[in-house]
Design an enzyme around this catalytic site. Structure first.
Site, PDB file in Angstrom:
ATOM      1  N   ASP A  85      55.633 -19.316 -15.052  1.00 33.92           N
ATOM      2  CA  ASP A  85      55.961 -20.734 -14.831  1.00 33.92           C
ATOM      3  C   ASP A  85      54.740 -21.636 -14.857  1.00 33.92           C
ATOM      4  O   ASP A  85      54.855 -22.825 -15.151  1.00 33.92           O
ATOM      5  CB  ASP A  85      56.692 -20.911 -13.500  1.00 33.92           C
ATOM      6  CG  ASP A  85      55.766 -20.743 -12.311  1.00 33.92           C
ATOM      7  OD1 ASP A  85      55.312 -19.604 -12.071  1.00 33.92           O
ATOM      8  OD2 ASP A  85      55.475 -21.745 -11.642  1.00 33.92           O
ATOM      9  N   ASP A  88      49.691 -18.678 -13.109  1.00 32.25           N
ATOM     10  CA  ASP A  88      49.617 -17.316 -12.581  1.00 32.25           C
ATOM     11  C   ASP A  88      50.496 -16.394 -13.422  1.00 32.25           C
ATOM     12  O   ASP A  88      50.993 -16.784 -14.477  1.00 32.25           O
ATOM     13  CB  ASP A  88      50.023 -17.301 -11.107  1.00 32.25           C
ATOM     14  CG  ASP A  88      51.388 -17.937 -10.861  1.00 32.25           C
ATOM     15  OD1 ASP A  88      52.156 -18.101 -11.838  1.00 32.25           O
ATOM     16  OD2 ASP A  88      51.699 -18.269  -9.704  1.00 32.25           O
ATOM     17  N   TYR A 236      58.094 -21.229  -4.199  1.00 38.35           N
ATOM     18  CA  TYR A 236      59.274 -21.986  -4.651  1.00 38.35           C
ATOM     19  C   TYR A 236      60.375 -21.872  -3.605  1.00 38.35           C
ATOM     20  O   TYR A 236      61.476 -21.434  -3.868  1.00 38.35           O
ATOM     21  CB  TYR A 236      59.727 -21.501  -6.031  1.00 38.35           C
ATOM     22  CG  TYR A 236      58.737 -21.898  -7.105  1.00 38.35           C
ATOM     23  CD1 TYR A 236      58.690 -23.213  -7.572  1.00 38.35           C
ATOM     24  CD2 TYR A 236      57.824 -20.989  -7.605  1.00 38.35           C
ATOM     25  CE1 TYR A 236      57.764 -23.597  -8.522  1.00 38.35           C
ATOM     26  CE2 TYR A 236      56.892 -21.366  -8.566  1.00 38.35           C
ATOM     27  CZ  TYR A 236      56.865 -22.669  -9.014  1.00 38.35           C
ATOM     28  OH  TYR A 236      55.944 -23.048  -9.954  1.00 38.35           O
ATOM     29  N   GLU A 476      46.634 -27.570 -12.752  1.00 31.90           N
ATOM     30  CA  GLU A 476      47.522 -26.492 -13.195  1.00 31.90           C
ATOM     31  C   GLU A 476      48.693 -27.046 -14.003  1.00 31.90           C
ATOM     32  O   GLU A 476      49.378 -27.972 -13.562  1.00 31.90           O
ATOM     33  CB  GLU A 476      48.060 -25.708 -11.994  1.00 31.90           C
ATOM     34  CG  GLU A 476      48.827 -24.460 -12.387  1.00 31.90           C
ATOM     35  CD  GLU A 476      49.164 -23.572 -11.195  1.00 31.90           C
ATOM     36  OE1 GLU A 476      49.437 -22.380 -11.424  1.00 31.90           O
ATOM     37  OE2 GLU A 476      49.151 -24.057 -10.042  1.00 31.90           O
TER      38      GLU A 476
END
Length: 496
Positions: A85, A88, A236, A476
């Site tokens: 996503d 990472d 999340y 990011e």
């Protein structure tokens, strides 16, 4: 008095002056023109850099290689594929499903103006849906995550070298997760519309699976972060509750299947599932604004008076994000960027802008404006507001830099992204261990591999941007920043 499509009454001079000043600041272009088609091409190419699994022969970002080829094996299932996503190497199902839904919505509403990039957008979508089909192949189970996030975040290593635990996490009737299951059902249903004429058999498979996953989500209610708290929080974690995902899933199933049961479900559960809550937000955790915009299309087309309250909610959402009228949780930076407190602000910019543009199109077809108390906003104004946000991302901002990697003369060089920041397998065939990558993480040098099309978290509320890997909230990129941007760029490429 009218400026830029926002109509104002003549009996509120102080209010009018404040609002007009904010509008002039926000909408004034800093420089002329952008190559939206080039930005569109790159925004879709980014998804190839996020692929997990065995890469296809037509992979265009050549510095990536196969990775995570045994995902799911510890649970006796095949969970290879899908997307990482962000920067990472964990596969988080909740944001992946939302990304897939928004890619599908982008293609449904804007695919006809994507030109040569439509094919690549559909490929990006299918990479997501192929994985979601694997994750939902066992009846009564949804596999919602692959990879232990704490182990993963303790390392800085390429996905191709990954040796961290690939723990498999699932929800079932004993450990419910209506949020992630509802979003997965929405993704499968939305994608079934995209593939209806392109691949009818695949479309039917997607829709049939969506029906089953939604039934599971609705029957076994609960938040997945209650069942899997240690694995999904704080990464999340479902802060907003699972109710919105049930309505969201039903809305997409209604759109995809036209079955009366979903219309009745939406009407029956509108209040119970809190359709009008927190409408000034839209993202992987909060679907309220998206639900209301999506359902309002039918009202504006004159086909569904029974959904009128959803249109009223949609109007309320629009008013809550207008400059000068915005809710306290929606700010604008001095340079005119939508800003919401928390990390990765660009996810809010692209998602909210997508809704502004989408709703403006629905309003245009119905020849309607949005009433906001003493003011009213025209579809043209909403388009201009969305365009201003996209232009900011592409370089019309105080720093004169694009926040999309590879677009324009100046863009982020040190994105918080493992694969991009470490030498590629081609350049450095030997394995780079978990802690050996720290040297690259802390290096002031630019990333050696260009993650073309990646849009980073973006500047802070003062338009400042550090361009430094450790500042992950700013540097990011994520798939759910890019997914709605695909629709926005498609429209602006065709019309400007």
């Amino acid at each position: 008095m009218a400026r830029n499509g926002l109509c104002l009454p003549g009996n509120a001079p102080a209010f009018r002056a404040t609002l007009v000043l904010s509008l002039l600041l926000l909408l004034q272009p800093i420089r002329a023109g952008h190559d939206y088609h080039d930005a569109l091409r790159k925004s879709i190419l980014f998804f190839e850099g996020q692929r997990s699994g065995k890469l296809p022969p037509d992979q265009r970002l050549k510095w990536r290689r196969d990775s995570a080829l045994h995902d799911g094996s510890t649970a006796g299932v095949d969970l290879t594929g899908g997307y990482y996503d962000a920067g990472d190497n964990v596969k988080f199902g909740f944001p992946m499903a939302f990304t897939t839904t928004l890619l599908a919505w982008s293609i449904i509403d804007f695919g006809r103006v994507m030109g040569t990039e439509q094919r690549n957008a559909v490929k990006a979508l299918r990479w997501g849906t192929d994985y979601l089909l694997k994750a939902t192949a066992v009846p009564g189970v949804v596999f919602v995550q692959v990879g232990d996030p704490y182990s993963d975040h303790n390392c800085w290593e390429r996905p191709e070298d990954m040796d961290t635990r690939r723990t498999v996490y699932k929800i079932d009737h004993n450990n419910p997760g209506s949020d992630v299951a509802g979003e997965t059902a929405a993704a499968l249903a939305a994608a079934s519309i995209v593939f209806r004429s392109r691949d009818p058999a695949y479309s039917r498979l997607l829709l049939n699976r969506a029906v089953k996953v939604f039934e599971f989500a609705d029957t076994h209610r609960g938040a997945y972060s209650s069942s899997l708290k240690n694995a999904v929080c704080p990464f999340y974690c479902d802060v907003n509750g699972f109710q919105d995902e049930l309505l969201w899933g039903a809305a997409w199933l209604h759109k995809a299947s036209r079955r009366r049961q979903y219309r009745e479900y939406i009407v029956r559960n509108e209040v119970i599932l809190r359709a009008g809550d927190t409408i000034n937000e839209f993202g992987w955790d909060n679907k309220h604004a998206g639900i209301n915009i999506l359902i309002s299309k039918e009202v504006l087309m004159g086909k569904a008076d029974y959904f009128e309250s959803f249109k009223q909610n949609a109007d309320g959402f629009i008013c809550s994000v207008l400059p000068g009228l915005a809710h306290t949780q929606v700010q604008y930076s001095p340079g005119g960027l939508i800003f919401k407190p928390g990390g990765s602000n660009m996810q809010h910019v692209t998602s909210l802008s997508f809704l502004l543009l989408t709703y403006s199109n629905y309003l245009s077809h119905a020849n309607k404006n949005v009433p906001c108390g003493m003011t009213s906003a025209s579809p043209a104004f909403l388009k201009q507001l969305a365009k201003r946000q996209v232009d900011y991302i592409l370089g019309d901002n105080p720093l004169r830099m694009s926040y999309m990697v590879g677009y324009g003369p100046r863009y982020p060089q040190r994105t918080h992204h493992r694969g991009s920041s470490l030498p590629s397998v081609q350049a450095h065939p030997a394995r780079i261990g978990c802690k050996a990558g720290s040297h690259y993480f802390l290096s002031p040098n630019p990333n050696p591999n260009k993650l073309v099309g990646a849009v980073v978290g973006g500047p802070n509320s003062s338009d400042a941007f550090p361009d430094s890997r450790p500042y992950f909230q700013e540097s990011e990129p994520t798939t759910y920043i890019n997914a709605p941007l695909v629709g926005l760029l498609s429209y602006f490429a065709a019309h400007y």
